[in-house]
Design a protein around this motif. Structure first.
Motif, PDB file in Angstrom:
ATOM      1  N   THR A 136      -6.377   4.572  -0.837  1.00 21.29           N
ATOM      2  CA  THR A 136      -5.791   3.777   0.248  1.00 21.29           C
ATOM      3  C   THR A 136      -6.553   2.476   0.454  1.00 21.29           C
ATOM      4  O   THR A 136      -5.950   1.395   0.562  1.00 21.29           O
ATOM      5  N   VAL A 137      -7.873   2.561   0.513  1.00 19.00           N
ATOM      6  CA  VAL A 137      -8.701   1.363   0.708  1.00 19.00           C
ATOM      7  C   VAL A 137      -8.496   0.378  -0.441  1.00 19.00           C
ATOM      8  O   VAL A 137      -8.335  -0.835  -0.219  1.00 19.00           O
ATOM      9  N   ALA A 138      -8.480   0.888  -1.670  1.00 18.43           N
ATOM     10  CA  ALA A 138      -8.300   0.011  -2.840  1.00 18.43           C
ATOM     11  C   ALA A 138      -6.960  -0.703  -2.785  1.00 18.43           C
ATOM     12  O   ALA A 138      -6.870  -1.914  -3.065  1.00 18.43           O
ATOM     13  N   LEU A 139      -5.897   0.027  -2.406  1.00 23.67           N
ATOM     14  CA  LEU A 139      -4.574  -0.598  -2.357  1.00 23.67           C
ATOM     15  C   LEU A 139      -4.433  -1.545  -1.178  1.00 23.67           C
ATOM     16  O   LEU A 139      -3.734  -2.570  -1.279  1.00 23.67           O
ATOM     17  N   VAL A 140      -5.075  -1.241  -0.055  1.00 21.87           N
ATOM     18  CA  VAL A 140      -5.057  -2.173   1.081  1.00 21.87           C
ATOM     19  C   VAL A 140      -5.704  -3.496   0.683  1.00 21.87           C
ATOM     20  O   VAL A 140      -5.173  -4.582   0.979  1.00 21.87           O
ATOM     21  N   ILE A 141      -6.850  -3.426   0.013  1.00 23.61           N
ATOM     22  CA  ILE A 141      -7.532  -4.648  -0.440  1.00 23.61           C
ATOM     23  C   ILE A 141      -6.649  -5.420  -1.406  1.00 23.61           C
ATOM     24  O   ILE A 141      -6.474  -6.643  -1.286  1.00 23.61           O
ATOM     25  N   ALA A 142      -6.055  -4.702  -2.382  1.00 24.64           N
ATOM     26  CA  ALA A 142      -5.171  -5.365  -3.345  1.00 24.64           C
ATOM     27  C   ALA A 142      -3.964  -5.974  -2.641  1.00 24.64           C
ATOM     28  O   ALA A 142      -3.518  -7.085  -2.977  1.00 24.64           O
ATOM     29  N   GLY A 143      -3.432  -5.265  -1.638  1.00 23.53           N
ATOM     30  CA  GLY A 143      -2.289  -5.783  -0.899  1.00 23.53           C
ATOM     31  C   GLY A 143      -2.624  -7.030  -0.097  1.00 23.53           C
ATOM     32  O   GLY A 143      -1.829  -7.980  -0.031  1.00 23.53           O
ATOM     33  N   LEU A 144      -3.799  -7.045   0.515  1.00 24.60           N
ATOM     34  CA  LEU A 144      -4.223  -8.225   1.272  1.00 24.60           C
ATOM     35  C   LEU A 144      -4.449  -9.424   0.351  1.00 24.60           C
ATOM     36  O   LEU A 144      -4.107 -10.564   0.706  1.00 24.60           O
ATOM     37  N   VAL A 145      -5.024  -9.161  -0.830  1.00 24.61           N
ATOM     38  CA  VAL A 145      -5.221 -10.235  -1.809  1.00 24.61           C
ATOM     39  C   VAL A 145      -3.874 -10.799  -2.253  1.00 24.61           C
ATOM     40  O   VAL A 145      -3.680 -12.022  -2.331  1.00 24.61           O
ATOM     41  N   ASN A 146      -2.926  -9.898  -2.533  1.00 23.54           N
ATOM     42  CA  ASN A 146      -1.591 -10.328  -2.952  1.00 23.54           C
ATOM     43  C   ASN A 146      -0.894 -11.107  -1.846  1.00 23.54           C
ATOM     44  O   ASN A 146      -0.242 -12.134  -2.090  1.00 23.54           O
ATOM     45  N   GLN A 147      -1.040 -10.647  -0.600  1.00 26.95           N
ATOM     46  CA  GLN A 147      -0.440 -11.337   0.541  1.00 26.95           C
ATOM     47  C   GLN A 147      -1.043 -12.718   0.732  1.00 26.95           C
ATOM     48  O   GLN A 147      -0.327 -13.700   0.995  1.00 26.95           O
ATOM     49  N   THR A 152       0.826  -1.214   0.000  1.00 23.80           N
ATOM     50  CA  THR A 152       0.000   0.000   0.000  1.00 23.80           C
ATOM     51  C   THR A 152       0.854   1.255   0.000  1.00 23.80           C
ATOM     52  O   THR A 152       0.665   2.160  -0.829  1.00 23.80           O
ATOM     53  N   ALA A 153       1.800   1.345   0.929  1.00 20.97           N
ATOM     54  CA  ALA A 153       2.642   2.543   1.025  1.00 20.97           C
ATOM     55  C   ALA A 153       3.472   2.738  -0.238  1.00 20.97           C
ATOM     56  O   ALA A 153       3.622   3.868  -0.726  1.00 20.97           O
ATOM     57  N   GLY A 154       4.002   1.633  -0.783  1.00 24.05           N
ATOM     58  CA  GLY A 154       4.858   1.725  -1.963  1.00 24.05           C
ATOM     59  C   GLY A 154       4.122   2.200  -3.204  1.00 24.05           C
ATOM     60  O   GLY A 154       4.562   3.125  -3.893  1.00 24.05           O
ATOM     61  N   TRP A 155       2.979   1.589  -3.504  1.00 26.91           N
ATOM     62  CA  TRP A 155       2.243   1.970  -4.712  1.00 26.91           C
ATOM     63  C   TRP A 155       1.581   3.323  -4.568  1.00 26.91           C
ATOM     64  O   TRP A 155       1.384   4.049  -5.556  1.00 26.91           O
ATOM     65  N   MET A 156       1.228   3.725  -3.344  1.00 26.56           N
ATOM     66  CA  MET A 156       0.707   5.075  -3.139  1.00 26.56           C
ATOM     67  C   MET A 156       1.782   6.107  -3.470  1.00 26.56           C
ATOM     68  O   MET A 156       1.528   7.109  -4.154  1.00 26.56           O
ATOM     69  N   PHE A 157       2.986   5.866  -2.980  1.00 28.43           N
ATOM     70  CA  PHE A 157       4.073   6.811  -3.225  1.00 28.43           C
ATOM     71  C   PHE A 157       4.453   6.827  -4.698  1.00 28.43           C
ATOM     72  O   PHE A 157       4.758   7.888  -5.260  1.00 28.43           O
ATOM     73  N   ASN A 162      -6.625  15.154  -7.002  1.00 26.97           N
ATOM     74  CA  ASN A 162      -7.306  14.967  -5.717  1.00 26.97           C
ATOM     75  C   ASN A 162      -6.862  13.672  -5.039  1.00 26.97           C
ATOM     76  O   ASN A 162      -6.700  13.609  -3.821  1.00 26.97           O
ATOM     77  N   MET A 163      -6.670  12.637  -5.859  1.00 27.78           N
ATOM     78  CA  MET A 163      -6.336  11.323  -5.325  1.00 27.78           C
ATOM     79  C   MET A 163      -5.000  11.324  -4.588  1.00 27.78           C
ATOM     80  O   MET A 163      -4.828  10.637  -3.577  1.00 27.78           O
ATOM     81  N   GLN A 211      -9.849  15.987  -1.425  1.00 24.89           N
ATOM     82  CA  GLN A 211      -8.568  15.290  -1.536  1.00 24.89           C
ATOM     83  C   GLN A 211      -8.478  14.135  -0.548  1.00 24.89           C
ATOM     84  O   GLN A 211      -7.983  13.052  -0.887  1.00 24.89           O
ATOM     85  N   VAL A 212      -8.939  14.373   0.686  1.00 30.96           N
ATOM     86  CA  VAL A 212      -8.904  13.318   1.692  1.00 30.96           C
ATOM     87  C   VAL A 212      -9.804  12.152   1.279  1.00 30.96           C
ATOM     88  O   VAL A 212      -9.432  10.977   1.427  1.00 30.96           O
ATOM     89  N   LEU A 213     -10.970  12.465   0.743  1.00 28.72           N
ATOM     90  CA  LEU A 213     -11.901  11.415   0.327  1.00 28.72           C
ATOM     91  C   LEU A 213     -11.316  10.592  -0.821  1.00 28.72           C
ATOM     92  O   LEU A 213     -11.381   9.356  -0.807  1.00 28.72           O
ATOM     93  N   PHE A 214     -10.739  11.259  -1.813  1.00 25.28           N
ATOM     94  CA  PHE A 214     -10.128  10.539  -2.933  1.00 25.28           C
ATOM     95  C   PHE A 214      -8.923   9.731  -2.477  1.00 25.28           C
ATOM     96  O   PHE A 214      -8.739   8.586  -2.894  1.00 25.28           O
ATOM     97  N   THR A 215      -8.080  10.340  -1.620  1.00 25.67           N
ATOM     98  CA  THR A 215      -6.919   9.617  -1.096  1.00 25.67           C
ATOM     99  C   THR A 215      -7.365   8.423  -0.261  1.00 25.67           C
ATOM    100  O   THR A 215      -6.744   7.348  -0.313  1.00 25.67           O
ATOM    101  N   GLY A 216      -8.431   8.612   0.511  1.00 20.06           N
ATOM    102  CA  GLY A 216      -8.976   7.495   1.292  1.00 20.06           C
ATOM    103  C   GLY A 216      -9.433   6.364   0.398  1.00 20.06           C
ATOM    104  O   GLY A 216      -9.192   5.180   0.699  1.00 20.06           O
ATOM    105  N   GLY A 217     -10.064   6.700  -0.714  1.00 20.53           N
ATOM    106  CA  GLY A 217     -10.495   5.666  -1.663  1.00 20.53           C
ATOM    107  C   GLY A 217      -9.313   4.916  -2.245  1.00 20.53           C
ATOM    108  O   GLY A 217      -9.343   3.679  -2.362  1.00 20.53           O
TER     109      GLY A 217
END
Length: 468
Positions: free
Chosen positions: A450-461, A106-111, A376-377, A442-448
């Motif tokens: 973050t949630v999407a990448l957390v889900i993808a990260g958990l699936v990958n894990q 999550t942190a890596g792909w966000m950055f 915004n994201m 911006q917070v709402l888009f960034t939150g979206g």
């Protein structure tokens, strides 16, 4: 015979320590020193500070000091972890070791997304300056030229990136040092041909806090954005000949760099020129130079801003490519991007540059929809990343104290109390962004994101755990 199971993060740490990196160690200490010094001087400082001054007035000095203190804590925590375990994935690797693979993902792909969008914004800004100098030339041509030059420099040996950034940083440091010297002399009444303004601009036109606490908070939000990009030095350190010493030196000088460059220059500007002047909001540094009677001040600042934009563009292509490579090497991205040629992750460089160029095209084709959505994201991404850094440092510091205290070359001050203060500061700034109408989306888009990448990260894990 009994077998002790090691947590995944510690397994990765042991593997990383044992395996030599396929990347180069072509960055020298002089490169790292200048990247660290120049990284704090970006286009966000030269241009973005105008909006903060317009909102906060002279109290922008307090806003930059407060956000600068938060950044110092974040960089100190990141420096502690990076000196103990240098890695091209920096905080993404630390988050994986401390929290789990999903956090590193999550942190890596966000950055990575933030840096690639940053490449586009910087290319567009640099092209606008060139069109101003060469009227009639298409802006897309300049974007293409800049993208080709810096993609090419990053495809070559890492020392080429280091040399570009070395000279870019030297020019930026020279410009800001000259500005601070002239400004300070003028404030003290020691510059020939000028009279000291005293405290008139600080106390008149509404006083030091003309728009109240609300204006100060808006200025605080504007100042936080300007600090983004300091993290790149810990990514670059992994490709240096002495990463531990490089990180330690860069982090230890963060305090005075922030105090002098950001807080010092804001104090000079709001002392020399009225905070509510239109020229101050539009181009604060040029307005301050104009007040000193320096001819061609606007064009001088355009040159400095162009250098800052190109420097950030070069650094963002580098940082995004190394982050992508690190993620792929840990099984958290497309394997095709993991190929290394000439000790450079060239496919990751091309992918990062390509994403940035597509973002530029979106700014032309869909400026009010897709491009605005992307902006915004990534608006609050840096704060989310700082949150991951704080949590990771808290966990890894405890682990290092138990298992390898000799690796604590750089230590976070006042641990664990200041770590909690930093984390609370990140949450508080995010809360302010939700409270402010201009930054709420911006917070709402960034939150979206973050949630999407957390889900993808958990699936990958989960997929990796099933395979193993």
């Amino acid at each position: 015979m009994s077998q002790t199971l090691t947590p995944p993060g510690q397994q990765n740490e042991a593997a990383d320590a044992a395996a030599p990196s396929p990347l180069s160690n072509g960055l020298k200490q002089r490169h790292l020193s200048m990247i660290a010094l120049g990284g704090v001087i970006g286009a966000g400082l030269f241009v973005g500070s105008g909006a903060g001054i317009a909102a906060a007035g002279p109290s922008i000095v307090l806003a930059y000091a407060a956000s600068g203190l938060l950044v110092m804590f974040v960089m100190r925590m990141l420096g502690e972890m990076s000196a103990a375990n240098p890695a091209s994935g920096s905080f993404s690797v630390h988050a994986e070791r401390a929290i789990g693979p999903w956090a590193g993902f999550t942190a890596g792909w966000m950055f990575w997304t933030l840096l690639c969008v940053g490449v586009a914004i910087e290319a567009i800004g640099a092209a606008q300056i060139m069109v101003g100098w060469f009227p009639g030339t298409p802006s897309w041509m300049w974007v293409l030229v800049f993208m080709a030059v810096f993609c090419g420099s990053n495809l070559a040996a890492v020392s080429h990136f280091g040399e570009f950034e070395f000279w870019f940083a030297a020019l930026k440091i020279g410009a800001i040092a000259l500005f601070l010297t002239l400004g300070t002399l003028a404030v003290l009444g020691l510059l020939p041909g000028t009279d000291s303004p005293g405290a008139s601009n600080l106390l008149h036109d509404g006083g030091f806090l003309p728009n109240g606490v609300e204006g100060l908070l808006v200025g605080l939000l504007a100042s936080v954005v300007a600090y983004g990009g300091l993290e790149t030095v810990t990514i670059a350190a992994a490709e240096s000949d002495d990463p531990v010493r490089g990180v330690a030196k860069a982090v230890r000088t963060t305090m005075w760099r922030i105090a002098i460059v950001y807080v010092g220059s804001m104090l000079v500007i709001v002392t020399l020129v009225p905070w509510n002047a239109e020229s101050t909001a539009k181009a604060p540094y040029a307005a301050a130079l104009d007040s000193l009677g320096i001819p061609g001040a606007a064009q001088i600042m355009n040159v400095v801003i162009l250098i800052a934009l190109l420097s950030a563009m070069n650094a963002n292509i580098y940082g995004s490519s190394r982050m992508a490579y690190s993620l792929v090497s840990r099984g958290q991205g497309p394997k095709a991007l993991g190929k290394v040629a000439g000790r450079v992750p060239r496919r990751a460089v091309l992918a990062s540059s390509g994403f940035g160029f597509v973002t530029v095209l979106l700014s032309y084709w869909y400026p009010d929809t897709l491009f605005a959505w992307l902006l915004n994201m990534v608006g609050g991404v840096i704060l989310v990343v700082w949150g991951f850094i704080a949590v990771s440092q808290f966990v890894l510091r405890r682990r290092l104290e138990r298992e390898a205290p000799e690796k604590l070359v750089v230590k976070m001050w006042g641990f664990p109390y200041l770590t909690w203060v930093a984390l609370a500061g990140v949450v508080a700034v995010l809360g302010l962004m939700v409270w402010d109408e201009d930054t709420r989306s911006q917070v709402l888009f960034t939150g979206g994101l973050t949630v999407a990448l957390v889900i993808a990260g958990l699936v990958n894990q989960r997929r990796d755990s099933v395979r193993n």
